[in-house]
Enzyme design. Sequence first.
Site, PDB file in Angstrom:
ATOM      1  N   CYS A 118      47.695-124.798 -46.150  1.00 28.51           N
ATOM      2  CA  CYS A 118      48.315-124.457 -44.873  1.00 28.51           C
ATOM      3  C   CYS A 118      47.975-125.469 -43.784  1.00 28.51           C
ATOM      4  O   CYS A 118      48.533-125.413 -42.690  1.00 28.51           O
ATOM      5  CB  CYS A 118      47.904-123.051 -44.449  1.00 28.51           C
ATOM      6  SG  CYS A 118      48.446-121.789 -45.598  1.00 28.51           S
ATOM      7  N   HIS A 259      46.837-121.994 -36.702  1.00 28.70           N
ATOM      8  CA  HIS A 259      47.610-121.604 -37.881  1.00 28.70           C
ATOM      9  C   HIS A 259      47.740-120.079 -37.882  1.00 28.70           C
ATOM     10  O   HIS A 259      46.746-119.360 -37.721  1.00 28.70           O
ATOM     11  CB  HIS A 259      46.900-122.099 -39.145  1.00 28.70           C
ATOM     12  CG  HIS A 259      47.476-121.542 -40.405  1.00 28.70           C
ATOM     13  ND1 HIS A 259      48.833-121.494 -40.632  1.00 28.70           N
ATOM     14  CD2 HIS A 259      46.887-121.001 -41.510  1.00 28.70           C
ATOM     15  CE1 HIS A 259      49.042-120.948 -41.815  1.00 28.70           C
ATOM     16  NE2 HIS A 259      47.889-120.635 -42.363  1.00 28.70           N
ATOM     17  N   ASN A 289      52.349-115.415 -42.424  1.00 29.19           N
ATOM     18  CA  ASN A 289      51.793-116.749 -42.637  1.00 29.19           C
ATOM     19  C   ASN A 289      52.829-117.602 -43.369  1.00 29.19           C
ATOM     20  O   ASN A 289      53.068-117.408 -44.555  1.00 29.19           O
ATOM     21  CB  ASN A 289      50.506-116.611 -43.470  1.00 29.19           C
ATOM     22  CG  ASN A 289      49.864-117.948 -43.803  1.00 29.19           C
ATOM     23  OD1 ASN A 289      50.456-119.010 -43.570  1.00 29.19           O
ATOM     24  ND2 ASN A 289      48.667-117.900 -44.353  1.00 29.19           N
TER      25      ASN A 289
HETATM   26  N1  COA Z   1      47.193-102.407 -47.798  1.00 29.33           N
HETATM   27  C1  COA Z   1      46.261-101.441 -47.797  1.00 29.33           C
HETATM   28  N2  COA Z   1      44.993-101.637 -48.173  1.00 29.33           N
HETATM   29  C2  COA Z   1      44.661-102.867 -48.587  1.00 29.33           C
HETATM   30  C3  COA Z   1      45.588-103.922 -48.622  1.00 29.33           C
HETATM   31  C4  COA Z   1      46.901-103.652 -48.207  1.00 29.33           C
HETATM   32  N3  COA Z   1      47.865-104.591 -48.202  1.00 29.33           N
HETATM   33  N4  COA Z   1      44.976-105.033 -49.067  1.00 29.33           N
HETATM   34  C5  COA Z   1      43.696-104.691 -49.295  1.00 29.33           C
HETATM   35  N5  COA Z   1      43.520-103.393 -49.018  1.00 29.33           N
HETATM   36  C6  COA Z   1      42.297-102.599 -49.124  1.00 29.33           C
HETATM   37  C7  COA Z   1      41.303-103.209 -50.080  1.00 29.33           C
HETATM   38  O1  COA Z   1      41.616-102.857 -51.403  1.00 29.33           O
HETATM   39  C8  COA Z   1      40.017-102.610 -49.590  1.00 29.33           C
HETATM   40  O2  COA Z   1      39.917-101.296 -50.082  1.00 29.33           O
HETATM   41  P1  COA Z   1      38.512-100.730 -50.611  1.00 29.33           P
HETATM   42  O3  COA Z   1      37.621-100.753 -49.392  1.00 29.33           O
HETATM   43  O4  COA Z   1      38.886 -99.377 -51.092  1.00 29.33           O
HETATM   44  O5  COA Z   1      38.086-101.680 -51.674  1.00 29.33           O
HETATM   45  C9  COA Z   1      40.201-102.509 -48.089  1.00 29.33           C
HETATM   46  O6  COA Z   1      41.630-102.584 -47.872  1.00 29.33           O
HETATM   47  C10 COA Z   1      39.523-103.620 -47.324  1.00 29.33           C
HETATM   48  O7  COA Z   1      39.811-104.828 -47.969  1.00 29.33           O
HETATM   49  P2  COA Z   1      39.265-106.186 -47.438  1.00 29.33           P
HETATM   50  O8  COA Z   1      39.703-107.273 -48.347  1.00 29.33           O
HETATM   51  O9  COA Z   1      37.804-106.056 -47.127  1.00 29.33           O
HETATM   52  O10 COA Z   1      40.062-106.262 -46.075  1.00 29.33           O
HETATM   53  P3  COA Z   1      39.939-107.303 -44.911  1.00 29.33           P
HETATM   54  O11 COA Z   1      39.654-106.612 -43.655  1.00 29.33           O
HETATM   55  O12 COA Z   1      39.079-108.484 -45.282  1.00 29.33           O
HETATM   56  O13 COA Z   1      41.426-107.836 -44.816  1.00 29.33           O
HETATM   57  C11 COA Z   1      42.698-109.743 -45.436  1.00 29.33           C
HETATM   58  C12 COA Z   1      41.987-108.500 -45.918  1.00 29.33           C
HETATM   59  C13 COA Z   1      43.308-110.457 -46.626  1.00 29.33           C
HETATM   60  C14 COA Z   1      43.790-109.331 -44.467  1.00 29.33           C
HETATM   61  C15 COA Z   1      41.671-110.649 -44.706  1.00 29.33           C
HETATM   62  O14 COA Z   1      40.534-110.816 -45.518  1.00 29.33           O
HETATM   63  C16 COA Z   1      42.241-111.998 -44.401  1.00 29.33           C
HETATM   64  O15 COA Z   1      43.191-112.133 -43.646  1.00 29.33           O
HETATM   65  N6  COA Z   1      41.634-113.067 -44.925  1.00 29.33           N
HETATM   66  C17 COA Z   1      42.096-114.394 -44.692  1.00 29.33           C
HETATM   67  C18 COA Z   1      43.269-114.673 -45.563  1.00 29.33           C
HETATM   68  C19 COA Z   1      44.015-115.913 -45.138  1.00 29.33           C
HETATM   69  O16 COA Z   1      43.995-116.300 -44.002  1.00 29.33           O
HETATM   70  N7  COA Z   1      44.706-116.505 -46.093  1.00 29.33           N
HETATM   71  C20 COA Z   1      45.537-117.633 -45.871  1.00 29.33           C
HETATM   72  C21 COA Z   1      44.754-118.864 -45.685  1.00 29.33           C
HETATM   73  S1  COA Z   1      45.799-120.187 -45.276  1.00 29.33           S
END
Ligand code: COA
Length: 332
Positions: A118, A259, A289
């Site tokens: 990205c 970004h 994104n």
């Molecule tokens: N809908 C509902 N629940 C979801 C979900 C969704 N789409 N995706 C994950 N969950 C759940 C998980 O399974 C987890 O459940 P659990 O506690 O029962 O295991 C819970 O939500 C929390 O998951 P977690 O991964 O800790 O959430 P988070 O707050 O870290 O958010 C992201 C997840 C992916 C949104 C976040 O980590 C993120 O944005 N990371 C950066 C990703 C990024 O920028 N990528 C591109 C780079 S260029």
Amino acid sequence: MTLFQGIPVCIKGTGIALPERIMTNDDLSRMVETNDQWIRERTGIAERRIASPDERTSVFAERAARSALHDAGMTPDDVDMIIVATNSPDMLFPGVAPTIQGALGATRAGAFDLQSGCTGGVYALTVGVSGISCGLWENVLVVGSETISRLVDWTDRNTCVLFGDGAGAVVLSRSRVGDGRFLSAELRSDGTKSDYLTLPAGLALHPASHETVDKRMHYVTMKGNDVFKFVNRVIPVFLEEYCESSGLVLDDIDWWFFHQANRRIIERTAARLGIPIEKVVINIEHYGNTSAASLFIALNEFLEEKRLQKAQKVLFTAFGAGMTYGGIIYEA
Ligand code: COA
């Protein structure tokens, strides 16, 4: 050294191209176990654009390029180089850049794709500006274009809710009197974190096979939490250092283009650095994104709204698979 030393380079025009189809969080909740509230709260995304079956990365790239050339008052013949930043090319080769070079009839132009996760938009801008700055090229078309929806596993709620399709393009040229200019750029990478964001199969490491298909290895995999922590740890420090090496303080920047990966990441970074949120350009709500296209789509909207004033300073920054990251500063 982060400062551009040669011929000053400005932005002459911008354009975007977006799929018409809008996929809302409610639409997604009918496909995977998720809901509008979770996606909004954790990411800031409400909807994203998704390509139709007959659209692909080169289609958006060409459309955005035509629009940017029109905005710049140029024809394809004026272009010396076409750089397309993408992580979802139509195919591995030929690249998207030569494909659109042919479609545009940009007969004098060279063309190549740049793949840097990205951060591709920031890398591509830096290469384009450098080529003009050192006198090699006069006009460069830089495009960020993605059809990431084709590479996303629509059964994986951890990734599929985040991404969207679209393209943005920028025409770079030698600055004339009264034009803006790019001041500096800094590109970095931490390849020890290469497992955070991958698309494992289909090429040399894991050539396509029944097994790779069965194991769903042709889709984006992401360690979302690790990416989140990496960015929160690395990016604020990087931005402070980068501004300093550009001879600036954070306060000198009038507009921050982050970004558009996650609204929480953007807000946290701004808060850590004491950047007022009014100075931060955010459009993730409507597009998700869009990877290498995200900064260019945000820039085009921003310029169309006529929010950029003469002499204001703009910092573009991104992070992505690699993990790569970087920044580039423009003075309008
Ligand atoms: N809908 C509902 N629940 C979801 C979900 C969704 N789409 N995706 C994950 N969950 C759940 C998980 O399974 C987890 O459940 P659990 O506690 O029962 O295991 C819970 O939500 C929390 O998951 P977690 O991964 O800790 O959430 P988070 O707050 O870290 O958010 C992201 C997840 C992916 C949104 C976040 O980590 C993120 O944005 N990371 C950066 C990703 C990024 O920028 N990528 C591109 C780079 S260029």
